[in-house]
Design a protein around this motif. Structure first.
Motif, PDB file in Angstrom:
ATOM      1  N   ARG A  10     -22.578 -23.990 -42.056  1.00 22.79           N
ATOM      2  CA  ARG A  10     -22.578 -23.589 -40.647  1.00 22.79           C
ATOM      3  C   ARG A  10     -22.101 -24.703 -39.724  1.00 22.79           C
ATOM      4  N   MET A  63     -23.422 -22.110 -17.823  1.00 22.25           N
ATOM      5  CA  MET A  63     -22.441 -23.137 -18.203  1.00 22.25           C
ATOM      6  C   MET A  63     -22.252 -23.161 -19.720  1.00 22.25           C
ATOM      7  N   PHE A  64     -21.203 -23.822 -20.147  1.00 23.18           N
ATOM      8  CA  PHE A  64     -20.886 -24.030 -21.575  1.00 23.18           C
ATOM      9  C   PHE A  64     -20.798 -22.701 -22.330  1.00 23.18           C
ATOM     10  N   VAL A  66     -19.122 -19.342 -24.159  1.00 27.75           N
ATOM     11  CA  VAL A  66     -18.100 -19.118 -25.179  1.00 27.75           C
ATOM     12  C   VAL A  66     -17.820 -17.623 -25.174  1.00 27.75           C
ATOM     13  N   CYS A 105     -22.303 -19.386 -32.386  1.00 33.85           N
ATOM     14  CA  CYS A 105     -22.547 -20.517 -31.483  1.00 33.85           C
ATOM     15  C   CYS A 105     -23.725 -20.181 -30.565  1.00 33.85           C
ATOM     16  N   LEU A 107     -25.871 -20.403 -27.275  1.00 29.97           N
ATOM     17  CA  LEU A 107     -25.494 -20.611 -25.872  1.00 29.97           C
ATOM     18  C   LEU A 107     -26.774 -20.811 -25.060  1.00 29.97           C
ATOM     19  N   ASP A 109     -27.365 -22.010 -22.130  1.00 30.02           N
ATOM     20  CA  ASP A 109     -27.424 -21.776 -20.683  1.00 30.02           C
ATOM     21  C   ASP A 109     -26.997 -20.357 -20.305  1.00 30.02           C
ATOM     22  N   ARG A 141     -24.356 -36.497 -36.953  1.00 27.42           N
ATOM     23  CA  ARG A 141     -25.813 -36.373 -37.063  1.00 27.42           C
ATOM     24  C   ARG A 141     -26.437 -37.755 -37.219  1.00 27.42           C
ATOM     25  N   PRO A 169     -28.428 -27.267 -36.088  1.00 32.51           N
ATOM     26  CA  PRO A 169     -27.818 -27.346 -34.752  1.00 32.51           C
ATOM     27  C   PRO A 169     -28.889 -27.600 -33.693  1.00 32.51           C
ATOM     28  N   SER A 170     -28.500 -28.236 -32.596  1.00 29.57           N
ATOM     29  CA  SER A 170     -29.461 -28.466 -31.508  1.00 29.57           C
ATOM     30  C   SER A 170     -28.712 -28.507 -30.185  1.00 29.57           C
ATOM     31  N   ALA A 171     -29.416 -28.166 -29.109  1.00 31.54           N
ATOM     32  CA  ALA A 171     -28.802 -28.164 -27.778  1.00 31.54           C
ATOM     33  C   ALA A 171     -28.314 -29.580 -27.466  1.00 31.54           C
ATOM     34  N   PHE A 172     -27.081 -29.699 -27.010  1.00 33.80           N
ATOM     35  CA  PHE A 172     -26.436 -30.991 -26.719  1.00 33.80           C
ATOM     36  C   PHE A 172     -26.466 -31.937 -27.924  1.00 33.80           C
ATOM     37  N   ASP A 208     -34.943 -25.861 -30.709  1.00 33.35           N
ATOM     38  CA  ASP A 208     -34.280 -26.693 -31.735  1.00 33.35           C
ATOM     39  C   ASP A 208     -35.241 -26.970 -32.896  1.00 33.35           C
TER      40      ASP A 208
END
Ligand SMILES: Cc1cc2nc3c(=O)[nH]c(=O)nc-3n(C[C@H](O)[C@H](O)[C@H](O)COP(=O)(O)O)c2cc1C
Length: 256
Positions: A10, A63-64, A66, A105, A107, A109, A141, A169-172, A208
């Motif tokens: 992933r 924001m951000f 996709v 992905c 999202l 926000d 990472r 995966p984690s925010a930012f 997260d």
């Protein structure tokens, strides 16, 4: 591909083919949603699939974002573990989709309309087939030694479980998870970051942690371990300066 194998495959995809998914496959995805295992049975949630393959407009504000042909919107009732649970169940679905050849992905926000009942939108995930032009570069990472209280992690089972969490995966890409090992236990902590000042950022950080816990559970299962995710009694809660204790993964070799 299994969900465990999907952990290593992933990565976030931000360009999608704007095409519809075969209704038969869509039905299977909806069936899988019904089988998701929550962390806390009392943390009520629901997941809606939003179709957007025939629109050029953004379906969500924020924001951000996709643009994708489909989105998963997880809404939850107010509960102390709502955010951790949201990450835990959504990641099961993300890994299922990846194992079936879809791209995803998160999202953080994306703002969807609040539901009219007690369920509030917690997290949105874009999904569909990756565009040929989608970037495949994996994000960096932290090293495992930066995530544990006592490196190195010599115990093989603990190492494999923490490695699965490390690449979550984690925010930012903040990677807020930290781990403290004891015999048959991995205590899971959330690093307190300055970015966590807002309520939403704290919520995303807990989300997260839920995602990482999903990876840990799949790794423990892959290792044929008996495992459970729970919390130590309040009087025995482990302490780590600068971190907040969230949960513990208890594991032992299965006895048949
Ligand atoms: C809770 C959460 C929120 C996220 N929000 C966004 C977002 O709003 N936009 C975006 O492009 N990526 C978002 N991401 C993706 C992260 O940036 C990405 O997971 C991280 O950089 C690691 O990269 P990887 O997923 O490719 O391994 C989010 C991830 C998580 C877990």
């Amino acid at each position: 591909m299994t969900q465990y194998e999907a952990i290593g495959r992933r990565h976030s995809v931000r360009r999608f083919q704007m095409t519809a998914i075969d209704p038969h496959i869509m039905k299977q995805i909806n069936c899988f949603i019904q089988t998701l295992a929550p962390l806390h049975p009392q943390a009520a949630y629901r997941i809606a699939v939003v179709e957007a393959y025939n629109t050029q407009k953004h379906v969500f504000k924020g924001m951000f974002l996709v643009q994708a042909p489909y989105y998963l919107v997880l809404s939850a009732k107010d509960h102390p573990f709502a955010a951790v649970n949201a990450g835990y169940v959504m990641e099961q679905l993300v890994l299922y989709l990846v194992s079936k050849g879809f791209a995803t992905c998160y999202l953080g926000d994306a703002k969807s309309k609040p539901d009219l009942d007690q369920y509030q939108p917690m997290i949105v995930v874009a999904f569909g087939k990756a565009a040929a032009t989608a970037v495949k570069k994996p994000a960096s990472r932290k090293k495992i030694t930066e995530l544990v209280n006592q490196p190195p992690v010599a115990q093989q089972n603990a190492r494999k479980i923490i490695e699965a969490a490390r690449i979550a995966p984690s925010a930012f890409n903040l990677q807020p998870w930290r781990f403290m090992m004891q015999d048959g236990k991995i205590h899971i902590f959330m690093k307190k970051e300055s970015l966590m000042q807002t309520k939403r950022m704290k919520e995303l950080t807990l989300l997260d942690i839920g995602i990482a816990m999903c990876h840990m559970a799949l790794a423990a299962e892959e290792l044929w371990l008996d495992w459970r995710l729970s919390r130590e009694d309040t009087s025995k809660e482990p302490v780590w300066k600068g971190c907040q204790y969230v949960a513990t993964l208890y594991y032992e070799i299965k006895s048949f």
